[in-house]
Motif scaffolding. Structure first.
Motif, PDB file in Angstrom:
ATOM      1  N   TRP A 280       0.841  -1.193   0.000  1.00  0.00           N
ATOM      2  CA  TRP A 280       0.000   0.000   0.000  1.00  0.00           C
ATOM      3  C   TRP A 280       0.874   1.240   0.000  1.00  0.00           C
ATOM      4  N   LEU A 281       0.257   2.368  -0.320  1.00  0.00           N
ATOM      5  CA  LEU A 281       0.951   3.645  -0.355  1.00  0.00           C
ATOM      6  C   LEU A 281       0.596   4.471   0.869  1.00  0.00           C
ATOM      7  N   GLN A 282       1.594   5.056   1.516  1.00  0.00           N
ATOM      8  CA  GLN A 282       1.329   6.026   2.575  1.00  0.00           C
ATOM      9  C   GLN A 282       1.191   7.385   1.902  1.00  0.00           C
ATOM     10  N   GLN A 283      -0.025   7.942   1.983  1.00  0.00           N
ATOM     11  CA  GLN A 283      -0.339   9.154   1.249  1.00  0.00           C
ATOM     12  C   GLN A 283      -1.053  10.167   2.135  1.00  0.00           C
ATOM     13  N   ALA A 284      -1.096  11.401   1.654  1.00  0.00           N
ATOM     14  CA  ALA A 284      -1.890  12.463   2.256  1.00  0.00           C
ATOM     15  C   ALA A 284      -2.498  13.253   1.095  1.00  0.00           C
ATOM     16  N   MET A 285      -3.760  12.942   0.773  1.00  0.00           N
ATOM     17  CA  MET A 285      -4.373  13.482  -0.436  1.00  0.00           C
ATOM     18  C   MET A 285      -5.768  14.024  -0.138  1.00  0.00           C
ATOM     19  N   LEU A 286      -6.214  14.934  -1.013  1.00  0.00           N
ATOM     20  CA  LEU A 286      -7.529  15.554  -0.850  1.00  0.00           C
ATOM     21  C   LEU A 286      -8.107  15.825  -2.237  1.00  0.00           C
ATOM     22  N   ALA A 287      -9.371  15.448  -2.426  1.00  0.00           N
ATOM     23  CA  ALA A 287     -10.047  15.723  -3.689  1.00  0.00           C
ATOM     24  C   ALA A 287     -10.357  17.214  -3.794  1.00  0.00           C
ATOM     25  N   ALA A 288     -10.255  17.744  -4.996  1.00  0.00           N
ATOM     26  CA  ALA A 288     -10.511  19.172  -5.209  1.00  0.00           C
ATOM     27  C   ALA A 288     -11.973  19.516  -4.953  1.00  0.00           C
ATOM     28  N   ALA A 351     -11.874  17.449   6.529  1.00  0.00           N
ATOM     29  CA  ALA A 351     -10.972  16.458   5.939  1.00  0.00           C
ATOM     30  C   ALA A 351      -9.573  17.029   5.751  1.00  0.00           C
ATOM     31  N   ALA A 352      -9.484  18.272   5.292  1.00  0.00           N
ATOM     32  CA  ALA A 352      -8.174  18.896   5.086  1.00  0.00           C
ATOM     33  C   ALA A 352      -7.408  18.991   6.399  1.00  0.00           C
TER      34      ALA A 352
END
Length: 534
Positions: A280-288, A351-352
């Motif tokens: 798996w990927l360790q990520q920090a993402m947010l949809a626009a 969420a942000a």
């Protein structure tokens, strides 16, 4: 091709999708949930359930079931650091259970996702049409029977293909969301923070003393983390690989995985049974954006936090809870479509912030692993940030679905750790114990899949509420004595003798009258405002 119509199609049968189906069904909305996998997860991708999520489980009647499937709070709300679990330098620090527990009738808990999903799937299947082994293969907006509204989706399962017509679609299909990609919604954030491997194994670690058992341990020789899965025999080692240096998931053969487990425990000949390996990927993402027309993103399809803190799944479940009543309001209660815009307006800032706080937690670990932070200081900081009630209970909403009352939010020195109960519009309704005929009752137990008006006994507001029609609304009077009573609740809610608080179906305060003449017109105006009625 078979055809069917439902109010809402939920794509994805993980915790967020299942919770969306449960809450929508509680509002009387017809739901079809499709999940491409044949069964629930066999991996405990998430384990920590925050206090707010436990409150929802309490409302759904499964709190006890979740606790029975999880790990004892007293033993496992702790973190550890050291060279290995057996090394002399290993230290452990537990969360302060008594510090935050009074803020809710329940409290944060550890239950591995593989066990949790079984419980949620059973409940969802009792309420909605839940189909595993069924995949959405096509999507077209504008098929719901109204111009510019609705969705047509093709789903493929054991019985062949079906055309599903629905008014709205909730995409809970994970961080690699095909729905999000098909809508062209941008996925924003830094490059992956790490390429990770989770190795789940079974082993008898009963020889480790109690002060070496923790929910999560960060180890340095070699760098990895160990997680408790069931606190008995199932555990997980998380380690990483570097593609830029030629590393890949294929490197993790049985021999490599066994060595990684034994090194982490610190026992070379430890008997181990490997259960599975998951990259798996360790990520920090947010949809626009969290919405595109009749389609809404929820959970990992909308935001991905690092696992540090255990916030991701919980944030997604709160998405579902926020969205469900708004869809019900538009479909059943005559709310304006503008109410649906408040979903993204309310949830995206939360969420942000959640993603950012997970990054702050991860930074502590990175600094320790790089030798820039002593282990003793790292464990102090990690344990300190296990207490996160300010983040998970203290957030508030500002949108058209909230009627401000002119009051300011409470000043909090540490908004991550510290939660200050307040019934200010936009905030979660505070928990206060009440004396009831059957024993103690929380104010949160009075709330449900409807609007709730809380008011002091004899205020006159309950009679005015009975005149409101077309919206599910229950008025509850709380007195100084009687069936529901508390000497302090009105003060804690900021109310005078003729005050009232209107609570939304998601448990957040919609409107408050500190002390005013009871008025059905005032209630109707507040509801019209919150529901975005023209």
């Amino acid at each position: 091709m078979n055809e069917r119509a439902v109010d809402v199609l939920v794509v994805g049968g993980g915790p967020v999708g299942l919770c969306a189906a449960i809450e929508l069904s509680r509002h009387g909305i017809s739901v079809l949930l499709v999940e491409r996998h044949q069964g629930t997860s066999i991996f405990p991708k998430a384990r920590l359930i925050t206090t707010r999520t436990m409150e929802l489980f309490r409302a759904w009647g499964v709190e006890g079931e979740v606790e029975a499937a999880g790990m004892p709070r007293e033993e496992y709300l702790a973190v550890g650091v050291g060279s290995s679990l057996s090394a002399p330098d290993f230290v452990r620090s537990a969360a302060e259970l008594d510090r935050d527990a009074p803020q809710s009738p329940t409290y944060t808990f550890l239950c591995a996702q593989d066990a949790l999903e079984v419980i949620l799937r059973r409940l969802a299947s009792e309420l909605a049409d839940v189909r595993f082994g069924t995949e959405m293969t096509g999507l077209r907006a504008g098929g719901g029977g109204r111009p510019g509204q609705g969705v047509e989706a093709v789903v493929s399962g054991p019985d062949g293909e079906s055309l599903v017509r629905c008014r709205y679609l909730v995409a809970a299909d994970g961080s690699r969301s095909g729905v999000r990609d098909s809508l062209g919604i941008a996925w924003e954030g830094p490059p992956p923070l790490g390429h990770m491997i989770s190795i789940m194994f079974e082993a008898d670690l009963g020889f480790l003393p109690a002060d070496r058992r923790a929910a999560l341990s960060f180890l340095t020789d070699p760098p990895c983390a160990v997680e408790a899965v069931d606190h008995r025999e199932r555990w997980m080692v998380q380690t990483g690989y570097e593609p830029e240096h030629g590393g890949s998931p294929e490197d993790f053969t049985e021999e490599v995985c066994l060595r990684a487990v034994r090194d982490a425990v610190g026992v070379p000949g430890l008997p181990v049974r490997l259960v599975g390996v998951l990259p798996w990927l360790q990520q920090a993402m947010l949809a626009a954006a969290f919405r595109a027309g009749p389609v809404f993103l929820a959970g990992d399809a909308a935001h991905v936090a690092t696992p540090q803190g255990g916030f991701g799944m919980n944030c997604g479940i709160q998405d579902a809870h926020n969205l469900a009543w708004k869809l019900a309001a538009v479909l059943r209660w005559g709310a304006g479509e503008a109410l649906l815009e408040t979903y993204g307006e309310e949830r995206r800032p939360v969420a942000a912030r959640t993603v950012d706080e997970s990054l702050a937690n991860a930074l502590i670990t990175w600094r320790m692993m790089e030798g820039r932070l002593p282990m003793a200081e790292a464990i102090r900081q990690q344990a300190d940030r296990r207490s996160s009630e300010g983040l998970v209970l203290g957030f508030h909403y500002e949108s058209a679905a909230v009627v401000p009352d002119g009051s300011a939010p409470p000043a909090v020195a540490d908004p991550y750790r510290t939660y200050v109960p307040v019934a200010r519009p936009g905030h979660r309704a505070p928990h206060v114990w009440l004396s009831g005929d059957g024993g103690q009752v929380s104010t949160l137990d009075l709330l449900g899949p409807r609007f709730t008006l809380l008011t002091p006994a004899g205020s006159g507001w309950a009679a005015q509420a009975s005149a409101v029609t077309g919206v599910p609304l229950t008025a509850v009077e709380i007195g100084g004595d009687g069936p529901l009573s508390s000497p302090t609740w009105a003060k804690e809610y900021g109310l005078g003798p003729r005050g009232a608080v209107l609570v939304r179906p998601d448990g957040h305060v919609a409107w408050r009258a500190h002390d005013a003449a009871p008025s059905a017109d005032a209630l109707v105006t507040a509801l019209d405002t919150v529901l975005c009625r023209p």
